[in-house]
Design a protein around this motif. Structure first.
Motif, mmCIF file in Angstrom:
data_model
loop_
_atom_site.group_PDB
_atom_site.id
_atom_site.type_symbol
_atom_site.label_atom_id
_atom_site.label_comp_id
_atom_site.label_asym_id
_atom_site.label_seq_id
_atom_site.Cartn_x
_atom_site.Cartn_y
_atom_site.Cartn_z
ATOM 1 N N LEU A 1 -4.198 12.637 5.062
ATOM 2 C CA LEU A 1 -3.977 12.296 3.413
ATOM 3 C C LEU A 1 -4.483 13.475 2.756
ATOM 4 O O LEU A 1 -5.697 14.018 3.238
ATOM 5 C CB LEU A 1 -4.917 11.006 3.223
ATOM 6 C CG LEU A 1 -4.285 9.854 3.026
ATOM 7 C CD1 LEU A 1 -5.623 8.736 2.550
ATOM 8 C CD2 LEU A 1 -3.412 9.527 1.897
ATOM 9 N N ASN B 1 -3.012 11.700 -3.839
ATOM 10 C CA ASN B 1 -3.941 10.723 -3.911
ATOM 11 C C ASN B 1 -4.525 10.778 -5.026
ATOM 12 O O ASN B 1 -5.094 12.104 -5.565
ATOM 13 C CB ASN B 1 -4.973 11.268 -2.865
ATOM 14 C CG ASN B 1 -6.039 10.447 -2.607
ATOM 15 O OD1 ASN B 1 -6.493 9.593 -3.147
ATOM 16 N ND2 ASN B 1 -6.686 10.727 -1.293
ATOM 17 N N VAL C 1 -3.417 5.911 -3.456
ATOM 18 C CA VAL C 1 -2.483 6.780 -2.628
ATOM 19 C C VAL C 1 -0.969 6.359 -3.107
ATOM 20 O O VAL C 1 -0.940 5.148 -3.403
ATOM 21 C CB VAL C 1 -2.739 6.803 -1.028
ATOM 22 C CG1 VAL C 1 -1.183 7.586 -0.481
ATOM 23 C CG2 VAL C 1 -3.868 7.445 -0.607
ATOM 24 N N LEU D 1 3.187 12.718 -0.600
ATOM 25 C CA LEU D 1 1.888 11.826 -0.566
ATOM 26 C C LEU D 1 0.742 12.466 -1.579
ATOM 27 O O LEU D 1 0.614 13.563 -1.382
ATOM 28 C CB LEU D 1 1.265 11.750 0.768
ATOM 29 C CG LEU D 1 0.474 10.280 1.323
ATOM 30 C CD1 LEU D 1 1.502 9.241 1.294
ATOM 31 C CD2 LEU D 1 0.052 10.642 2.662
ATOM 32 N N ILE E 1 -7.860 2.824 -0.348
ATOM 33 C CA ILE E 1 -8.124 3.239 0.903
ATOM 34 C C ILE E 1 -9.594 2.549 1.067
ATOM 35 O O ILE E 1 -10.383 3.194 0.885
ATOM 36 C CB ILE E 1 -7.984 4.714 1.305
ATOM 37 C CG1 ILE E 1 -6.739 5.296 0.870
ATOM 38 C CG2 ILE E 1 -8.280 4.702 2.903
ATOM 39 C CD1 ILE E 1 -5.420 4.740 1.410
ATOM 40 N N LEU F 1 -1.681 4.990 7.597
ATOM 41 C CA LEU F 1 -1.006 4.542 6.494
ATOM 42 C C LEU F 1 0.245 4.331 7.136
ATOM 43 O O LEU F 1 0.696 5.000 8.096
ATOM 44 C CB LEU F 1 -0.835 5.489 5.440
ATOM 45 C CG LEU F 1 -2.068 6.060 4.636
ATOM 46 C CD1 LEU F 1 -1.702 6.937 3.608
ATOM 47 C CD2 LEU F 1 -2.925 4.694 3.845
ATOM 48 N N ILE G 1 -5.131 8.579 8.871
ATOM 49 C CA ILE G 1 -5.824 8.701 7.502
ATOM 50 C C ILE G 1 -6.275 10.163 7.328
ATOM 51 O O ILE G 1 -6.206 10.902 6.123
ATOM 52 C CB ILE G 1 -7.253 8.069 7.432
ATOM 53 C CG1 ILE G 1 -6.736 6.342 7.232
ATOM 54 C CG2 ILE G 1 -7.981 8.472 6.324
ATOM 55 C CD1 ILE G 1 -5.986 6.354 5.807
#
Length: 213
Positions: A67, A86, A107, A84, A186, A193, A64
């Protein structure tokens, strides 16, 4: 002086000069050959994919901590060929987001390949969007197309959220009325992930100027 027994045609040693017309014909032929070779190279460059199938992929498990924070620039994961992102309040309220593709916080793992002709698009911080250098398709952080010849949103990979025991807490699901996958929320107890690049979800149809159906 020539070898014995070998006769040379008169004027052959000095060579016969080219006429102006012959010289121009040769020059024109060479120019056409160079032009056709260049045009063929450009055609092949755009016709061939920018990568080979099987050069990447698999299942990626990321802590995590890897992220990006909500609404920050996307994180690049070249081994999996995905970005990736968010999605936070700022992304939700972006006025450029087409209304046909509602968002939720969470995400997303965006496939790094442009859906137009397979080039690798790039993140452009100054414009706060993704841009394809080949033909000019442009996408928001959400994956929504807003400009260019592409005719759908970016494809995404399946994302699962895991706890410390490896249990799946949440996963990206198809959006109601669309073939797209949602952002994945999340939970507080999440530790990792799991992105499966073998499970790619095709982006929704998007063809209007500025984005939309």
């Amino acid at each position: 002086m020539t070898d014995a027994g070998v006769q040379t045609a008169p004027g052959a040693e000095a060579g016969v000069p080219l006429s102006r017309r012959e010289f121009l014909n040769y020059l024109w032929g060479a120019s056409m050959a160079v032009f056709l070779a260049g045009a063929g190279g450009v055609t092949l460059w755009y016709a061939l994919p920018r990568f080979r199938e099987g050069e990447f992929g698999g299942v990626f498990t990321l802590p995590i901590a890897n992220l990006p924070v909500p609404d920050s620039p996307p994180s690049d994961f070249p081994d999996g060929r995905f970005w990736l992102v968010n999605v936070g309040d700022g992304t939700l309220q972006d006025p450029r987001q087409p209304k046909d593709y509602p968002l939720q916080p969470g995400v997303k793992a965006l496939y790094k390949v442009c859906v137009h002709l397979g080039c690798l698009y790039k993140w452009v911080p100054s414009n706060d969007r993704f841009e394809c250098p080949c033909h000019g398709s442009k996408y928001l952080k959400s994956g929504a197309r807003i400009d260019g010849p592409a005719r759908r949103n970016l494809d995404v990979f399946s994302v699962e959220v895991l706890d410390a025991a490896g249990n799946v807490l949440s996963r990206s699901e198809p959006v109601m009325g669309s073939q797209e996958a949602s952002s994945v929320v999340i939970p507080p107890e999440a530790v990792a992930l799991r992105i499966d690049t073998g499970r790619r979800v095709t982006g929704a149809v998007n063809s209007k100027p500025g984005g939309g159906i």
